[in-house]
Design an enzyme around this catalytic site. Structure first.
Site, mmCIF file in Angstrom:
data_model
loop_
_atom_site.group_PDB
_atom_site.id
_atom_site.type_symbol
_atom_site.label_atom_id
_atom_site.label_comp_id
_atom_site.label_asym_id
_atom_site.label_seq_id
_atom_site.Cartn_x
_atom_site.Cartn_y
_atom_site.Cartn_z
ATOM 1 N N LYS A 193 81.609 59.340 66.176
ATOM 2 C CA LYS A 193 81.881 58.034 65.578
ATOM 3 C C LYS A 193 82.705 58.237 64.314
ATOM 4 O O LYS A 193 82.194 58.610 63.265
ATOM 5 C CB LYS A 193 80.600 57.264 65.248
ATOM 6 C CG LYS A 193 80.921 55.781 65.071
ATOM 7 C CD LYS A 193 80.050 55.062 64.091
ATOM 8 C CE LYS A 193 80.347 55.315 62.666
ATOM 9 N NZ LYS A 193 81.669 54.863 62.162
ATOM 10 N N LEU A 249 73.362 57.748 50.430
ATOM 11 C CA LEU A 249 72.670 56.539 50.872
ATOM 12 C C LEU A 249 72.609 56.460 52.395
ATOM 13 O O LEU A 249 71.550 56.222 52.992
ATOM 14 C CB LEU A 249 73.426 55.317 50.314
ATOM 15 C CG LEU A 249 72.798 53.961 50.593
ATOM 16 C CD1 LEU A 249 71.590 53.778 49.685
ATOM 17 C CD2 LEU A 249 73.810 52.833 50.344
ATOM 18 N N GLY A 251 73.089 58.962 54.463
ATOM 19 C CA GLY A 251 72.335 60.137 54.925
ATOM 20 C C GLY A 251 70.844 59.856 55.010
ATOM 21 O O GLY A 251 70.171 60.232 55.971
ATOM 22 N N GLU A 269 75.829 66.337 55.335
ATOM 23 C CA GLU A 269 76.692 66.828 54.263
ATOM 24 C C GLU A 269 77.012 65.624 53.411
ATOM 25 O O GLU A 269 77.745 64.725 53.843
ATOM 26 C CB GLU A 269 77.939 67.477 54.878
ATOM 27 C CG GLU A 269 78.601 68.450 53.933
ATOM 28 C CD GLU A 269 79.620 67.775 53.053
ATOM 29 O OE1 GLU A 269 79.234 67.367 51.932
ATOM 30 O OE2 GLU A 269 80.764 67.641 53.481
ATOM 31 N N CYS A 303 84.000 65.423 48.456
ATOM 32 C CA CYS A 303 82.569 65.576 48.181
ATOM 33 C C CYS A 303 82.318 66.656 47.148
ATOM 34 O O CYS A 303 81.340 66.599 46.426
ATOM 35 C CB CYS A 303 81.796 65.828 49.459
ATOM 36 S SG CYS A 303 82.518 67.101 50.460
ATOM 37 N N GLU A 400 78.263 59.704 41.579
ATOM 38 C CA GLU A 400 79.464 60.141 42.281
ATOM 39 C C GLU A 400 80.481 58.998 42.255
ATOM 40 O O GLU A 400 80.174 57.879 42.642
ATOM 41 C CB GLU A 400 79.130 60.496 43.733
ATOM 42 C CG GLU A 400 80.332 60.986 44.491
ATOM 43 C CD GLU A 400 80.000 61.470 45.893
ATOM 44 O OE1 GLU A 400 79.339 60.719 46.640
ATOM 45 O OE2 GLU A 400 80.413 62.588 46.239
HETATM 46 P P1 NAD Z 1 79.422 55.985 54.241
HETATM 47 O O1 NAD Z 1 78.472 57.094 54.038
HETATM 48 O O2 NAD Z 1 78.873 54.622 54.367
HETATM 49 O O3 NAD Z 1 80.330 56.272 55.547
HETATM 50 C C1 NAD Z 1 80.448 57.516 56.184
HETATM 51 C C2 NAD Z 1 80.210 57.346 57.678
HETATM 52 O O4 NAD Z 1 78.885 56.869 57.909
HETATM 53 C C3 NAD Z 1 81.145 56.341 58.354
HETATM 54 O O5 NAD Z 1 81.499 56.801 59.643
HETATM 55 C C4 NAD Z 1 80.258 55.117 58.479
HETATM 56 O O6 NAD Z 1 80.643 54.266 59.526
HETATM 57 C C5 NAD Z 1 78.915 55.731 58.759
HETATM 58 N N1 NAD Z 1 77.765 54.868 58.479
HETATM 59 C C6 NAD Z 1 77.680 53.872 57.551
HETATM 60 N N2 NAD Z 1 76.471 53.290 57.598
HETATM 61 C C7 NAD Z 1 75.771 53.921 58.566
HETATM 62 C C8 NAD Z 1 74.445 53.775 59.082
HETATM 63 N N3 NAD Z 1 73.592 52.855 58.615
HETATM 64 N N4 NAD Z 1 74.041 54.601 60.067
HETATM 65 C C9 NAD Z 1 74.871 55.544 60.534
HETATM 66 N N5 NAD Z 1 76.124 55.718 60.109
HETATM 67 C C10 NAD Z 1 76.590 54.920 59.133
HETATM 68 O O7 NAD Z 1 80.495 56.043 53.079
HETATM 69 P P2 NAD Z 1 81.375 54.817 52.488
HETATM 70 O O8 NAD Z 1 80.573 53.572 52.389
HETATM 71 O O9 NAD Z 1 82.628 54.753 53.245
HETATM 72 O O10 NAD Z 1 81.692 55.398 51.038
HETATM 73 C C11 NAD Z 1 80.823 55.144 49.959
HETATM 74 C C12 NAD Z 1 80.641 56.374 49.096
HETATM 75 O O11 NAD Z 1 80.114 57.455 49.871
HETATM 76 C C13 NAD Z 1 81.902 56.960 48.499
HETATM 77 O O12 NAD Z 1 82.317 56.297 47.360
HETATM 78 C C14 NAD Z 1 81.448 58.359 48.207
HETATM 79 O O13 NAD Z 1 80.718 58.402 47.014
HETATM 80 C C15 NAD Z 1 80.549 58.690 49.373
HETATM 81 N N6 NAD Z 1 81.262 59.450 50.448
HETATM 82 C C16 NAD Z 1 81.076 60.793 50.513
HETATM 83 C C17 NAD Z 1 81.741 61.515 51.485
HETATM 84 C C18 NAD Z 1 81.604 62.993 51.593
HETATM 85 O O14 NAD Z 1 82.517 63.643 52.085
HETATM 86 N N7 NAD Z 1 80.488 63.567 51.201
HETATM 87 C C19 NAD Z 1 82.589 60.879 52.374
HETATM 88 C C20 NAD Z 1 82.722 59.492 52.316
HETATM 89 C C21 NAD Z 1 82.041 58.810 51.347
#
Ligand code: NAD
Ligand code: MN
Length: 504
Positions: A193, A249, A251, A269, A303, A400
């Site tokens: 996904k 969050l 995760g 991660e 990250c 972050e």
């Molecule tokens: P997110 O964690 O919401 O999104 C990452 C992935 O998780 C996407 O594919 C998203 O569709 C999926 N996802 C979202 N909600 C989910 C759920 N309930 N169950 C399963 N999968 C789900 O990140 P975001 O909202 O795009 O970004 C917000 C913040 O997260 C950023 O500002 C940053 O601080 C952090 N972030 C970190 C990384 C990293 O590489 N560690 C990457 C992206 C974002």
């Protein structure tokens, strides 16, 4: 309905064709029950560039069933390691062939510079696939003597099964490769996904999956909202493992869904608030260059972004001067412009979020020594911003930010430096700059992080493990360590001579 779109690349006077369906069983198909679409934006222009089919939770069911069938028949324990290796290598070759076009598509949807997408993100992805192709026929267990006369045991490292892989938008192709390569090498099947912000390159890569000759159902890709497809995968009773990269969050939600459904394995991660320590013996020019890479690379959407720097008081003023002039040279701009070193932020939401932090830093009394001013142009551009005079209660020091925003503090003693560095709930990366070898060894041992860089920062290698301590994650990617995340160890006890006397 599933179809293809032609996405114009005005800077290059060309079009890129992308299939916009859900990729299941080596076909691009429409959703079984939904007419929702995901709109993809170009963050440099704020324009919509394409709409793709958004998968529903029923689509996740269909994709999981396809992956399960492949696992039981055409993949999993039914193919040799060298056949898996051959196919993974083929996929790497095709990505190498198409690297330029994949990079252009990545730039259109993510914003990062084309040359960086091609030579770093995609270059590393090709290497990652080849690294794990090398492992595919080298998955071995142990033979264990239980007693010398009548019993022995051995272990088999079996593929864990159907893996849900949920990836973010900051390195769309690179995170795809990190997830897919080890899973395929050991014989797992995949429901991928991609992020709803950047689904296009995962669809383009799916076309190459067919061309490489993978059996149907081995790699499936379902673009979907996180709260829909991501949540459905995490809670699915027939998914054996979730591998995730993204926010802490999300995760937590994934781990909770795994616990409440079938106790599927998870590797996470997550985010970071990674520190770098600049000691007085450091080569300050070099320390500044690595620090600039740490906060400016990928426009801070990283990250491991080195977003907190602590400098020894004896070299504090000098280091800030060198760092500010080094970071000033960063060119943030359109990814199709050759001069650009960093693109825009990925979305309006990230843009607003990062400005929220910059405003908070100012309001809380930190001093801006570089950047901090808005541009009056289209596109989600944020120039590198450096704050000094910070304290550990400030939002910009604790949370972050995921943008090019750096906080600089100072310390007197090594002990104080280590305490400041570790004063966070995260533990992804940490850097230290010093020419005192004993100090490097001592401090690298004390830093609470999954990765410590000594006199460098942010460079990873496919054969070295990567992952987080504390709330930065669970499990390790890359290296031989990632293989453990995708295998399940079976112990076989073999009786070759003991007769059971019954009753005992
Ligand atoms: P997110 O964690 O919401 O999104 C990452 C992935 O998780 C996407 O594919 C998203 O569709 C999926 N996802 C979202 N909600 C989910 C759920 N309930 N169950 C399963 N999968 C789900 O990140 P975001 O909202 O795009 O970004 C917000 C913040 O997260 C950023 O500002 C940053 O601080 C952090 N972030 C970190 C990384 C990293 O590489 N560690 C990457 C992206 C974002
Ligand atoms: Mn989110």
């Amino acid at each position: 309905m599933a179809h293809t779109v032609k996405i114009p690349v005005p800077a290059l006077n060309k079009e890129i064709t992308v299939s916009t369906g859900l990729f299941i069983n080596n076909e691009f198909v429409p959703s079984v029950d939904s007419s929702e679409v995901i709109q993809c934006f170009n963050p440099a222009t704020e324009e919509i560039i394409a709409s793709v089919v958004a998968g529903s939770s029923k689509d996740i069911d269909v994709a999981v069933a396809a992956a399960r069938k492949a696992f039981k028949t055409s993949w999993g324990k039914n193919v040799t390691g060298w056949e898996r290796s051959r196919l993974i290598n083929k996929l790497a070759d095709l990505i190498e062939r198409d690297a330029q076009e994949l990079a252009e598509l990545e730039t259109l949807n993510n914003g990062k510079p084309v040359a960086i997408a091609r030579d770093f993100d995609i270059g590393d992805s090709i290497q990652c696939l080849r690294y794990y192709a090398g492992w595919a026929d080298k998955i071995t267990g142990q033979t264990i003597e239980v007693d010398n006369i009548s019993k022995m045991a051995f272990t088999r490292h079996e593929p864990i099964g159907v893996c849900g892989q949920i990836i973010p938008w900051n390195y769309p192709i690179n995170m795809w490769a990190w997830k897919v390569a080890p899973a395929l090498a050991v014989g797992c099947t995949i429901v991928m996904k991609p992020s709803e912000l950047t689904p296009l390159t995962a669809l383009k890569l799916s076309e190459l999956v067919i061309e490489a000759g993978f059996p149907p159902g081995v790699i499936n890709t379902v673009p979907s909202l996180g709260s829909v497809g991501g949540a459905a995968l995490s809670a699915h009773p027939d998914v054996d493992k979730i591998a995730f990269t993204g926010s802490t969050l999300t995760g937590r939600k994934i781990m909770e869904a795994a616990a409440k459904s079938n106790l599927k394995k998870v590797s996470l991660e997550l985010g970071g608030k990674s520190p770098q320590l600049i000691f007085e013996s450091a080569d300050l020019q070099q320390a500044a260059a690595w620090s600039a890479l740490g906060i400016c690379y990928n426009t801070g959407q990283d990250c491991t972004a080195g977003s907190r720097i602590y400098v020894q008081d004896t070299v504090y003023d000098k280091f800030i001067d060198v760092l500010v002039s080094t970071v000033k040279e960063t060119v943030i701009g359109n990814g199709f412009d050759q001069k650009t070193g960093g693109g825009p932020l990925v979305s309006k939401a990230q843009f607003d979020r990062v400005w929220g932090y910059i405003d908070a830093g100012k309001a809380e009394g930190a001093k801006v020594v570089l950047g901090g001013e808005r541009r009056n142009t289209k596109g989600f551009f944020v120039d590198p911003t450096i704050f000094t005079d910070v304290n550990s209660d400030m939002k910009i020091v604790k949370e972050e930010i995921f943008g090019p925003v750096l906080s600089i503090g100072r310390f007197k003693t090594e002990e104080e430096a280590v305490a400041l560095a570790n004063n966070t709930t995260y533990g992804l990366g940490a850097g230290l700059h010093s020419t005192d070898a004993s100090q490097c060894m001592r401090v690298s041992g004390l830093l609470e992080a999954g990765t410590v860089w000594v006199n460098s920062y942010n460079l990873l290698s496919n054969n070295v493990p990567f992952g987080g301590k504390k709330q930065s994650g669970i499990g390790r990617e890359l290296g031989s360590y990632a293989l453990e995340e995708y295998t399940s160890v079976k112990a076989v006890h073999w009786n070759i001579g003991e007769k059971l006397q019954w009753p005992l």
